[in-house]
Design an enzyme around this catalytic site. Structure first.
Site, PDB file in Angstrom:
ATOM      1  N   TRP A  85      -7.430  17.717 -31.812  1.00 57.12           N
ATOM      2  CA  TRP A  85      -7.260  17.833 -30.361  1.00 57.12           C
ATOM      3  C   TRP A  85      -7.819  16.563 -29.737  1.00 57.12           C
ATOM      4  CZ3 TRP A  85     -11.312  20.042 -26.748  1.00 57.12           C
ATOM      5  CH2 TRP A  85     -10.804  20.255 -25.465  1.00 57.12           C
ATOM      6  N   ASP A 110     -15.236  24.520 -33.668  1.00 55.64           N
ATOM      7  CA  ASP A 110     -14.514  24.705 -32.415  1.00 55.64           C
ATOM      8  C   ASP A 110     -13.614  25.925 -32.593  1.00 55.64           C
ATOM      9  OD1 ASP A 110     -13.100  24.596 -30.080  1.00 55.64           O
ATOM     10  OD2 ASP A 110     -12.394  22.534 -30.317  1.00 55.64           O
ATOM     11  N   LYS A 123      -7.505  31.152 -24.298  1.00 55.96           N
ATOM     12  CA  LYS A 123      -6.298  31.599 -24.983  1.00 55.96           C
ATOM     13  C   LYS A 123      -6.317  33.104 -25.248  1.00 55.96           C
ATOM     14  CE  LYS A 123      -5.036  27.225 -25.542  1.00 55.96           C
ATOM     15  NZ  LYS A 123      -6.224  26.472 -25.136  1.00 55.96           N
TER      16      LYS A 123
END
Length: 408
Positions: free
Chosen positions: A133, A215, A251
């Site tokens: 990312w 993460d 999310k």
């Protein structure tokens, strides 16, 4: 002359620029495969029904006010988030070696953790996967880390993880280096290590005395099972690692703009908790003082109420199932079109994104000629696919790949 006169215009953030270009595109067949947010089969954002219930309960609660939250957030939320990550029977929680800090979603949790590691523990080197990312690099460098390094992860020819390269690079890392690891649903590749590979990664981190910083942006959203998606973090904790894990509820709760996240901190023993918490308090105080309340109240209600939590579990199964269905649909269409190359990796990958293997020239064709918007790396958001556009997308990919193959 203005003091701002010599400020240079920064480069655009690719995914945001893509979204803007897609919005302005008049092609009725346009498809946005760049946005990293869940969409329904109609291509619309989805407010989880359980989130609507929680919102209604919050609004109806006359006892609530707009007072500041504690700097480290609501205990009910951080305890629930940490338990969701580590499990109800976690020894680290029972022995009070683990605790959470409410942060501004996953990005904020990464930043708070990075600030602590750099400013308080004086760490200077961090590793992130290649690719990763794009914000990982910015967050850690802006927090003060001076030595960003990468470890190999994606193998273009295999369309899968370059595990040998990853291990070799981690073995070459200096003692004390911070290693960013994607807990599940690796962004952007959608390829995760197997459980056996995670064990070998842990072996190297232990041997080299590396600091794992997980993460976790997609727990539950990836497979539909929060426990399955937490395997890597729980395994490292069971092995006795001290670690950080940034959690996001963007999310898996659909709370993208509420900025609710948690930084889980796991230590060797409880005795260091007060000192660590006090230093993080000072860091947050100097950055944004304290966290927002609304998103945290939603997560608090859902995770701490058995009925609402069960409904939330069904919601994440709905989201993950639709993504899996779209993976198979795209794969089937490409195979039916006899698109050059191998496409099994699309169904083997997991989570929101797929690393298609498309190159920049092929991506350029898709954007300019078909109004299909995706990152230049070939990463697509599976949430942008629907039953109505998957055939169109597959035909466009087939055209781009076939045209490129004929010129080789």
């Amino acid at each position: 002359m203005s003091i701002f006169a010599n400020v240079e215009v920064g480069p655009p953030v690719e995914v945001f620029a893509l979204n803007q270009a897609c919005l302005k595109d008049s092609n009725p067949n346009k498809v946005n495969l760049g946005v990293g947010a869940y969409r329904t089969n109609e291509g619309k954002p989805w407010i989880l029904p359980v989130v609507k219930k929680a919102e209604a309960a919050i609004v109806a609660d006359g006892s609530l006010n707009h007072e500041y939250l504690p700097v480290l957030g609501m205990d009910n939320v951080t305890n629930a988030a940490t338990t969701l990550l580590l499990g109800d029977e976690s020894e680290a929680i029972k022995s009070k070696r683990a605790f959470g800090v409410q942060c501004l979603s996953g990005t904020g949790a990464l930043r708070v953790g990075a600030e602590f590691l750099c400013r308080i523990l004086k760490r200077t080197t961090f590793y992130y996967s290649s690719p990763t990312w794009e914000n990982h690099h910015k967050v850690f460098v802006y927090a003060g880390f001076a030595e960003p390094r990468t470890y190999r992860y994606w193998h273009q020819e295999r369309r899968g993880i370059d595990f040998e390269g990853m291990i070799e690079d981690l073995k070459g890392a200096p003692e004390g280096a911070v290693i960013i690891l994607h807990a599940c649903a690796h962004n952007p590749t959608g390829v995760d290590p197997t459980q056996e590979q995670w064990k070998k990664i842990a072996d190297v981190c232990e041997q080299k005395k590396l600091f794992p910083f997980f993460d976790s942006a997609y727990q539950g959203f990836a497979s539909g099972d929060p426990n399955k998606d937490a395997f890597a973090v729980r395994y490292f904790v069971e092995r006795g690692f001290e670690l950080f894990c940034a959690q996001s509820f963007a999310k898996n709760f659909g709370l993208y703009n509420e900025r609710i996240g948690n930084l889980t901190i796991v230590q060797k023993n409880e005795s260091t908790k007060a000192a660590v918490a006090s230093q993080i308090t000072l860091l947050i105080r100097g950055m944004y003082s304290n966290p927002p309340a609304f998103g945290s109240r939603i997560v608090n209600l859902v995770l701490n109420d058995a009925t609402l939590r069960a409904e939330w579990m069904e919601c994440i199964k709905t989201m993950s199932s639709r993504i899996i269905t779209m993976r198979k649909a795209l794969y089937d269409e490409l195979v039916a079109l006899k698109t050059p190359g191998t496409w099994e990796h699309i169904t083997q990958q997991i989570g929101m994104f797929s690393y298609t293997g498309l190159n920049e020239k092929q991506v350029d064709i898709l954007i300019k000629e078909f109004s299909i918007y995706l990152l230049k790396t070939g990463r697509i958001s599976m949430c942008g696919l629907t039953e109505n556009n998957v055939k169109y997308v597959a035909k466009a990919i087939n055209e781009a790949v076939t045209r490129a193959s004929s010129k080789i």
